[in-house]
Design a protein around this motif. Structure first.
Motif, short mmCIF file in Angstrom:
data_model
loop_
_atom_site.label_atom_id
_atom_site.label_comp_id
_atom_site.label_asym_id
_atom_site.label_seq_id
_atom_site.Cartn_x
_atom_site.Cartn_y
_atom_site.Cartn_z
N ARG A 174 0.97 -1.09 0.17
CA ARG A 174 -0.31 -0.42 -0.31
C ARG A 174 0.65 1.08 0.30
N THR A 175 2.36 1.34 0.88
CA THR A 175 2.76 2.23 0.54
C THR A 175 3.67 2.50 -0.19
N MET A 176 3.80 1.37 -1.23
CA MET A 176 4.64 1.82 -2.45
C MET A 176 3.15 2.34 -3.68
N SER A 177 2.15 2.06 -3.44
CA SER A 177 1.03 2.18 -4.21
C SER A 177 0.71 3.62 -4.47
N THR A 178 0.72 3.70 -3.16
CA THR A 178 -0.04 5.53 -2.29
C THR A 178 1.47 6.15 -3.21
N ASN A 179 2.35 5.90 -2.84
CA ASN A 179 3.54 7.01 -3.62
C ASN A 179 4.13 7.11 -5.23
N MET A 180 3.48 5.55 -5.47
CA MET A 180 3.41 5.81 -7.08
C MET A 180 2.28 6.31 -7.40
N ALA A 181 1.36 6.56 -6.64
CA ALA A 181 -0.12 7.99 -6.79
C ALA A 181 0.94 9.29 -6.80
N MET A 182 1.37 10.03 -6.01
CA MET A 182 2.12 11.41 -5.95
C MET A 182 2.97 10.81 -6.93
N LEU A 183 3.47 10.06 -7.12
CA LEU A 183 4.52 10.10 -8.40
C LEU A 183 4.22 10.42 -9.77
N GLY A 184 2.32 10.63 -9.79
CA GLY A 184 2.42 10.20 -10.87
C GLY A 184 1.72 9.56 -11.93
N VAL A 185 2.34 7.94 -11.62
CA VAL A 185 1.84 6.70 -12.06
C VAL A 185 0.12 6.26 -12.23
N PRO A 186 0.00 6.24 -13.77
CA PRO A 186 -1.38 6.06 -13.59
C PRO A 186 -1.79 4.31 -12.83
N GLN A 187 -3.11 4.55 -12.97
CA GLN A 187 -3.69 4.14 -11.92
C GLN A 187 -3.53 2.16 -12.34
N PRO A 188 -3.81 1.68 -14.06
CA PRO A 188 -3.78 0.85 -14.24
C PRO A 188 -1.80 0.63 -15.02
N VAL A 189 -1.08 1.39 -14.49
CA VAL A 189 0.12 0.76 -14.16
C VAL A 189 0.33 0.08 -12.78
N THR A 190 -0.14 1.48 -12.22
CA THR A 190 0.25 0.26 -10.80
C THR A 190 -0.08 -0.63 -10.40
N GLU A 191 -2.05 -1.00 -10.80
CA GLU A 191 -2.30 -2.59 -10.56
C GLU A 191 -1.56 -4.05 -11.18
N ALA A 192 -1.29 -3.23 -12.70
CA ALA A 192 -0.29 -4.21 -13.40
C ALA A 192 0.89 -4.34 -12.62
N LEU A 193 1.45 -3.74 -11.82
CA LEU A 193 2.60 -3.92 -11.62
C LEU A 193 2.20 -4.70 -10.50
N LEU A 194 1.24 -3.91 -9.40
CA LEU A 194 1.22 -4.91 -8.30
C LEU A 194 0.48 -6.50 -8.37
N ASN A 195 0.28 -6.72 -9.56
CA ASN A 195 -0.78 -7.73 -10.12
C ASN A 195 -1.96 -8.06 -9.56
N HIS A 196 -3.22 -7.09 -9.25
CA HIS A 196 -4.06 -6.70 -8.73
C HIS A 196 -5.39 -7.06 -9.51
N LYS A 197 -6.26 -7.71 -9.25
CA LYS A 197 -7.74 -8.16 -10.22
C LYS A 197 -8.52 -6.42 -9.38
N THR A 198 -8.42 -5.74 -10.26
CA THR A 198 -9.20 -4.52 -9.51
C THR A 198 -10.91 -4.18 -10.72
N GLY A 199 -10.56 -5.01 -11.28
CA GLY A 199 -11.82 -4.31 -12.52
C GLY A 199 -11.20 -3.31 -13.56
N VAL A 200 -10.03 -2.91 -13.14
CA VAL A 200 -9.37 -1.95 -14.17
C VAL A 200 -9.03 -2.82 -15.34
N VAL A 201 -8.84 -3.21 -15.36
CA VAL A 201 -8.55 -4.52 -17.02
C VAL A 201 -9.27 -5.23 -16.63
#
Length: 407
Positions: free
Chosen positions: A325-352
């Protein structure tokens, strides 16, 4: 399934290789035709005897005809009603197994086959101690509620997890023909859970990185890769050398090790590569983090206790999963798009999702590498500033406590 049984219908029924079939007779209450996966056709009587539901095996078809079966059932029902059934012989009374009997069978035949965390499942099912002696078909919803309340007094979240596993076990029992219906189907969690929102600050990450350095191999280095990559603890702790391509800077997590069952690729950054290149390799072992060479590193509960003792006083409670969660939150602050973060975390959230998800195995490869690079660069800058401030003696951050090593 309920219908009027006829000889023609029984003769025409084919077995289902995947499950046992039950057909309830509309004419004779309690009479059931059971067809096994191998094709054996057996007549049974479902009847409550002395307050307990029993399945009585009447005989097999076609050795026993449908007419003979109905007549025999009438005789059995008469003797049950007149209290003389216990004196009869030749009728097999099928006694259901207890929950304590079913759990090992479920773990062996299902959990070990389909779940990487089957030991956790087994431990949580073991918490239903007061139900272990009950026959599986006699457990009522009220019994489970009471058991969950007992578990929940000391561990509310564990009670919810244990209930989820028990619901799955009972569904498995229904599918396996051990019981006719689950008494807890649709039962909601007993305890209300609050979603975790804990995110470690830069100061806390810096302190944690320092104590991980003191911890060393394998656990300290494993924790560093968790911070750098944002992947799940088990996936990093069980990492294999055969999954790593250090030349192409790529870690390929196979589907059988990924939590969601999907192959996952993680770019290896310079900081991650530095940790891996310093990691010793056990002879003839594929495990990156190991103490024996025969199995991956384990016992992270004790590791977490050591880290907590070494961290500065006043550090807010945290768990290893908070690092994602810490990495995900920081990535948002660094301007990383959410779909890219979700792909990196290997999440299944419905974004894709849907068809796109099926053909999305290699998508975001460049974006993931860039995003993880930004996060590692942010960590590197933060750690460099911390080190510089420490050297100048001007740091305002609380330093970690020095660990005491037993002589």
């Amino acid at each position: 399934m309920k219908r009027k049984l006829t000889t023609k219908f029984i003769e025409g029924q084919k077995p289902d290789p995947s499950k046992r079939l039950d057909f309830r007779d509309e004419l004779m209450a309690g009479l059931v035709l059971r067809i096994s996966t191998s094709g054996t056709k057996t007549f049974c009587l479902h009847k409550r005897i002395n307050g307990k539901m029993r399945r009585l095996t009447i005989g097999r078809f076609p050795v026993l005809s449908l007419a003979e079966t109905r007549e025999r059932v009438r005789q059995v029902l008469y003797e049950i009603e007149t209290g003389r059934f216990e004196d009869r012989t030749g009728i097999e009374v099928e006694t259901k197994p207890t929950l304590g009997d079913v759990i090992p069978d479920y773990i062996e035949k299902h959990a070990k086959v389909h779940n990487r965390d089957w030991k956790r499942k087994e431990a949580l099912l073991a918490k239903f101690t007061i139900l272990h002696g009950k026959q599986i078909d006699e457990i009522k919803r009220a019994d489970v509620v009471q058991a969950c309340d007992v578990i929940g007094k000391s561990a509310p979240v564990s009670a919810n997890r244990a209930l989820a596993h028990l619901k799955h076990l009972m569904s498995w029992c229904v599918e396996s023909g051990i019981m006719d219906a689950s008494p807890i189907s649709g039962m909601k969690p007993r305890a209300k859970e609050q979603p975790r929102e804990r995110v470690l600050t830069d100061d806390e990450l810096g302190a944690l990185w320092a104590v991980c350095g003191d911890e060393g191999y394998p656990f300290g280095d494993c924790m560093k890769l968790l911070i750098l990559s944002g992947q799940r603890r088990a996936e990093v702790a069980e990492m294999r050398w055969s999954e790593l391509d250090l030349e192409k800077r790529l870690w390929t997590l196979p589907s059988q090790r990924a939590k969601n069952g999907k192959q996952h690729t993680v770019p290896i950054t310079d900081a991650m590569l530095e940790v891996l290149r310093k990691t010793p390799r056990f002879f003839n072992s594929d495990y990156v983090f190991t103490t024996t060479g025969k199995s991956p590193a384990s016992g992270f509960g004790r590791v977490k206790e050591r880290l907590d003792k070494a961290l500065p006083d006043g550090t807010e409670p945290w768990i290893i999963h908070d690092l994602r969660r810490t990495m995900s939150t920081n990535m948002a602050m660094l301007g990383v798009p959410q779909p890219v973060t979700e792909a990196l975390l290997n999440h299944k959230t419905g974004v894709v999702s849907g068809v796109a998800a099926i053909y999305n195995v290699y998508s975001y490869a460049d974006e993931k590498r860039e995003a993880l690079g930004k996060w590692n660069q942010h960590l590197g800058s933060m750690l460099a500033k911390r080190e510089e401030a420490s050297c100048q003696g001007t740091t305002t951050m609380t330093q970690p406590r020095k660990r005491e090593h037993a002589s």
